[in-house]
Design a protein around this motif. Structure first.
Motif, PDB file in Angstrom:
ATOM      1  N   THR A  80      -5.492   4.013  -0.385  1.00 26.02           N
ATOM      2  CA  THR A  80      -6.738   3.769   0.338  1.00 26.02           C
ATOM      3  C   THR A  80      -7.780   3.258  -0.653  1.00 26.02           C
ATOM      4  O   THR A  80      -7.523   3.141  -1.856  1.00 26.02           O
ATOM      5  N   ALA A  87       0.811  -1.218   0.000  1.00 26.80           N
ATOM      6  CA  ALA A  87       0.000   0.000   0.000  1.00 26.80           C
ATOM      7  C   ALA A  87       0.841   1.263   0.000  1.00 26.80           C
ATOM      8  O   ALA A  87       0.343   2.343  -0.334  1.00 26.80           O
ATOM      9  N   VAL A  88       2.104   1.161   0.360  1.00 26.79           N
ATOM     10  CA  VAL A  88       2.965   2.341   0.478  1.00 26.79           C
ATOM     11  C   VAL A  88       3.892   2.404  -0.732  1.00 26.79           C
ATOM     12  O   VAL A  88       4.483   1.396  -1.129  1.00 26.79           O
ATOM     13  N   TYR A  98       0.025   6.480   0.316  1.00 26.92           N
ATOM     14  CA  TYR A  98      -0.622   5.338   0.967  1.00 26.92           C
ATOM     15  C   TYR A  98      -1.937   5.074   0.244  1.00 26.92           C
ATOM     16  O   TYR A  98      -2.819   5.938   0.214  1.00 26.92           O
TER      17      TYR A  98
END
Length: 708
Positions: free
Chosen positions: A676, A641-642, A674
Motif C-alpha cells: 500500500t 503489489a502482491v 500487499y
C-alpha cells in the motif's frame, strides 16, 4: 508537295463556310472541288488564280434542303484574304537560355534497414548500422508508449489505420527532433501485410521507414545573468551540463534546467528565476543556439520562521521544528522539509512558506531572510476505532477520542478504551510533539487494565512517561532513543496444577526503561537492504508482600535484509532477552518473558511458548531467544503489489537468565503481502512444527507492516 498543300488550303478557305451551311447529304466531296489540273501541277494552278466561273459559283448560294433547319438563313460569304488588312506584328525577343539547378552534394542513398515489429499492424524500420541512430532502443520504448496504433485495439480497419498512421508519423517527427534530428525523414506506407512467420493473417499494417540524417549540435549557450551569482557562478555553471558542441537533446535541456533550479535553491538564492528555454535551429550550420535567461536574484542566509497564527503554532515552535540554525545559507530543501514537517503534525490543513527579505546583500556578503508561514488549521478533534480478531487472542474492539492541539502548541489529549476477549483497558494520554526539538515527543499515559491470558490474569493501574526521539516516515533516523519512568500497581494470579487460580498477589513496580536503536535499512516499514540493531534496558524494583526484588530487564534485537534480484528480499532476525537479578517467583507474571504470536514465533498463540505449569500453561521465564528467516518473493500480480512470503520461526523461553535451547519451538508457514502507499498489509498463515498439548494446529495473523 508545298504547292499542293497551298492549293488545298486555298480551296478549303473558299469552300469551308458554304459546305458547313449545306446539309451533309448535298455537300460535294473534296475530290469533286479540286480540278485535275491542280493535282497535276499545283504550283501553276495556284498562280492562275480563281476563274470567273468559279468566282460566280462562289457568289451563288448553295441550294439547301427545304426541310433543313438552316434553309431560311441567308448564305454567308467570306472575303478573300487579300482584301483584309492585317496589323504588322513585332518580332518576339529571343528568350534567355534555361539554366538547371545543380546540387552541391549528392543525394545520399537510403541505408539498409532493420525492422522492429511492434504489433501485427505496426512496423518501424531503422538503419541497420546502429551508429547512425544510437538512441534506437530508448526511442523505440518511448514510441511504443505513445503510439496510437499500438494503444488502440486492432480491428483490421484500413481507414482507421490510415488516420492513426498520419498521427504516428507526426509523433515520430516530434520524437526525432527531441533527439536533435532536424533533417530526419519518415516514410509512411499503409497497406496489407501478407502472411509470414510473424503475421498469421493478411491484415492491414502501417510501416514507417526512419532515416535519421545528421544529428544537430548545440551552438551558443546563453544563460542570461547567471554570472551575477558571484562566487557560486562556477559551481552553478558546472551543474548545467550543456556546452557548445554537445548533441542536441530536448530531454537534456529539461533535465539540466531542473538541476540548475535545484542548485540555485540549494546555494542560497531564494528568489532565483529561470525563464523558458528557446532553441534557435540553424540548418546551414546544423546547430541550435540555446537561450535560457537566468536571474539569480541575490544570495541570502536564513534567520527564523514567522507564524501568522502565534496562538495556534507559535513562531518559536516553528523555528524549533526547522532543521536550520540561524545564519545558515538558504536552502530550498530546508524550506520544503519544514513544510512537510508542519503538515505531518496533523493539525495543519495547508501551509504556505514565503522567504521575506530582512537585509539585502552587500557586495559578497549575503543578505538575510525570514520564512513567513501562513497556516490553515485542520480539524483538531477525531473519533476512531478498530476491530480485530486473532485465532489465539480472540476479539478486540478499540475506540478513541482525541484533540490534537488542546494544549498549544501540539499538545494532544487522547481518551481510549479496549474491550476484548483477553484484554480490557481505559486510559488517558497527554502528548506533546516536537517538544524541545524536532521529532521529540513527551508522553504521559495513565490507564487501568485487566488481562486474562492462559499464563495469568492481572488487574493493573499504570502511569508511564517517556521522552523519545523517534524515527518517522518523513525522516527515518539512523539513531533513535527513548528514556522513561514507569510506575505499576498490579494484582495478578497464576493457575495451580489443578487448573485453579491461586490467590491474587499485589506487586508494586518502578522501572526506568531505556531504549536505543541503530537503523541502516532503506525503508522504515518495508526494508529491502541494510540492517537494524536495537537494545532495551529497564532497571526495575518490585515489592511483593513487603519483599523487594531488584532486577534488570534487557533485550537485544538484530535484523538483516538482502535484496536478491529486482523483487525478492531475504530477511532474517534474532532476539535475545534476559532478566538477571532475582528468581522467577519474585517477578510479576506480567513482567516475565514470553514468546509466540505474530511478532514472535508464528504458528503459536500469543505468549504461549515458555515453561509450562502442570496444567500445560506457560508461566513465563527469565531468558528468551528467537530466530526468524523469511523470503519475500515478488510477483507480477496486481502490478507487482502482491508478494509471497514463506517463513520459518523458532523460539525458546527459559527459567534461568541464560537462554535455554533445549525446549525450542519451531513454526513455519506462508504469507502474503500487499503493498500500500503506507506500508505492506500482511497476512500470515502458520503451523507449529513441534506443538505442545495445548497448541492449535494452525494460526492466522493480519497486521500492517512486515513481521520485522
Amino acid at each position: 508537295m508545298n504547292g499542293a498543300a497551298t492549293a488545298i488550303a486555298l480551296v478549303l478557305a473558299m469552300w469551308t463556310t458554304p459546305i458547313i451551311a449545306q446539309a451533309k447529304q448535298d455537300a460535294p466531296e473534296l475530290k469533286d472541288l479540286i480540278p485535275d489540273s491542280a493535282v497535276d501541277d499545283p504550283e501553276n494552278w495556284a498562280e492562275q488564280g480563281v476563274s470567273a466561273g468559279a468566282a460566280a459559283q462562289e457568289d451563288a448560294p448553295l441550294p439547301l434542303d427545304a426541310e433543313a433547319p438552316l434553309a431560311d438563313m441567308p448564305s454567308v460569304t467570306i472575303a478573300w484574304p487579300d482584301e483584309v488588312d492585317l496589323p504588322q506584328l513585332d518580332p518576339l525577343e529571343a528568350e534567355e537560355p534555361i539554366e538547371f539547378a545543380t546540387f552541391e552534394e549528392e543525394i545520399p542513398e537510403v541505408p539498409a534497414g532493420s525492422e522492429e515489429r511492434i504489433s501485427d499492424e505496426l512496423v518501424l524500420v531503422f538503419p541497420t548500422d546502429n551508429s547512425l541512430f544510437p538512441e534506437r532502443d530508448e526511442f523505440l520504448d518511448r514510441f511504443k508508449s505513445l503510439s496510437t496504433i499500438a494503444e488502440l485495439e486492432d480491428d483490421d480497419n484500413l481507414a482507421r489505420l490510415a488516420v492513426q498512421a498520419r498521427g504516428d508519423e507526426e509523433l515520430l517527427h516530434e520524437m526525432l527532433r527531441v533527439y536533435g534530428y532536424y533533417d530526419a525523414q519518415v516514410i509512411r506506407s499503409v497497406g496489407n501485410v501478407e502472411e509470414s512467420a510473424d503475421v498469421e493473417l493478411d491484415v492491414p499494417a502501417a510501416r514507417f521507414d526512419i532515416i535519421p540524417g545528421v544529428r544537430y549540435r548545440f551552438g551558443a549557450v546563453d544563460l542570461g545573468n547567471l554570472g551575477t551569482g558571484g562566487n557560486a557562478f562556477e559551481e552553478l555553471r558546472a551543474v548545467f551540463e550543456i556546452y557548445p558542441g554537445d548533441y542536441i537533446s530536448l530531454d537534456m535541456i529539461t533535465q539540466e534546467r531542473a538541476d540548475l533550479d535545484i542548485a540555485l535553491g540549494e546555494a542560497g538564492f531564494p528568489f532565483a528565476a529561470i525563464e523558458d528555454p528557446d532553441l534557435l535551429i540553424d540548418h546551414d550550420r546544423r546547430e541550435g543556439d540555446l537561450t535560457m535567461p537566468v536571474e539569480p536574484g541575490g544570495r541570502y542566509v536564513m534567520r527564523v520562521v514567522r507564524s501568522d497564527s502565534p496562538d495556534f503554532l507559535s513562531s518559536r515552535h516553528l523555528t524549533r521544528i526547522a532543521r536550520w540554525d540561524e545564519g545558515d545559507l538558504y536552502q530550498r530543501s530546508d524550506e520544503m522539509d519544514l513544510r512537510r514537517a508542519i503538515l505531518s503534525t496533523g493539525i495543519v490543513g495547508s501551509v504556505t512558506l514565503t522567504p521575506v527579505v530582512v537585509e539585502e546583500p552587500q557586495g559578497d556578503r549575503p543578505g538575510t531572510v525570514d520564512i513567513a508561514a501562513s497556516l490553515t488549521a485542520a480539524p483538531l478533534r477525531s473519533i476512531g476505532g478498530s476491530i480485530g480478531y486473532g485465532t489465539e487472542e480472540g476479539i478486540r474492539l478499540e475506540a478513541m477520542w482525541e484533540h490534537r492541539n488542546l494544549f498549544p502548541p501540539e499538545g494532544l489529549l487522547r481518551l481510549r478504551g479496549i474491550l476484548g476477549t483477553q484484554e480490557q483497558l481505559a486510559g488517558v494520554t497527554f502528548q506533546k510533539s516536537n517538544f524541545h526539538g524536532r521529532d521529540r515527543i513527551l508522553t504521559v499515559d495513565a490507564f487501568a487494565s485487566t488481562i486474562d491470558y492462559s499464563a495469568y490474569d492481572a488487574r493493573a493501574v499504570s502511569l508511564v512517561s517517556t521522552y523519545e526521539r523517534v524515527s518517522t516516515l518523513l525522516f527515518q533516523k539512523a539513531f533513535s532513543w527513548s528514556v522513561g519512568v514507569e510506575l505499576v500497581a498490579t494484582e495478578e494470579r497464576e493457575v495451580d496444577a489443578n487448573g485453579v487460580f491461586l490467590p491474587r498477589e499485589t506487586y508494586f513496580v518502578a522501572a526506568l526503561p531505556l531504549y536505543a536503536s541503530l537503523d541502516n535499512s532503506d525503508d522504515l516499514l518495508d526494508p529491502t537492504e541494510g540492517w537494524r540493531l536495537s537494545g532495551r534496558l529497564s532497571p526495575e524494583v518490585s515489592d511483593n508482600n513487603s519483599v523487594q526484588s531488584f532486577y534488570l530487564r534487557s533485550q537485544i534485537d538484530a535484523s538483516y535484509y538482502q535484496s536478491i534480484g529486482e523483487r525478492n528480499v531475504l530477511a532474517g532476525r534474532v532476539r535475545l532477552a534476559s532478566i538477571p537479578g532475582t528468581q522467577v517467583g519474585n517477578i510479576a507474571p506480567s513482567r516475565r518473558l514470553y514468546a509466540g504470536g505474530g511478532g514472535s514465533v508464528r504458528g503459536y498463540g500469543y505468549q504461549e511458548i515458555g515453561p509450562l505449569s502442570d496444567m500445560g500453561d506457560p508461566i513465563g521465564g527469565r531468558s528468551l531467544v528467537e530466530f526468524s528467516l523469511e523470503a519475500r518473493i515478488g510477483t507480477g500480480l496486481m502490478d507487482g503489489a502482491v508478494s509471497v512470503v514463506p517463513f520459518v520461526d523458532a523460539g525458546s523461553v527459559g527459567e534461568d537468565d541464560i537462554p535455554d535451547f533445549s525446549s525450542i519451538k519451531f513454526g513455519a508457514g506462508l504469507g502474503l503481502r500487499y503493498a500500500t502507499g503506507f506500508g505492506p498489509l500482511r497476512l500470515d498463515v502458520a503451523v507449529p512444527i513441534n506443538p505442545g498439548p495445548n497448541d492449535n494446529w494452525i494460526a492466522v495473523y493480519v497486521a500492517l507492516g512486515q513481521a520485522f
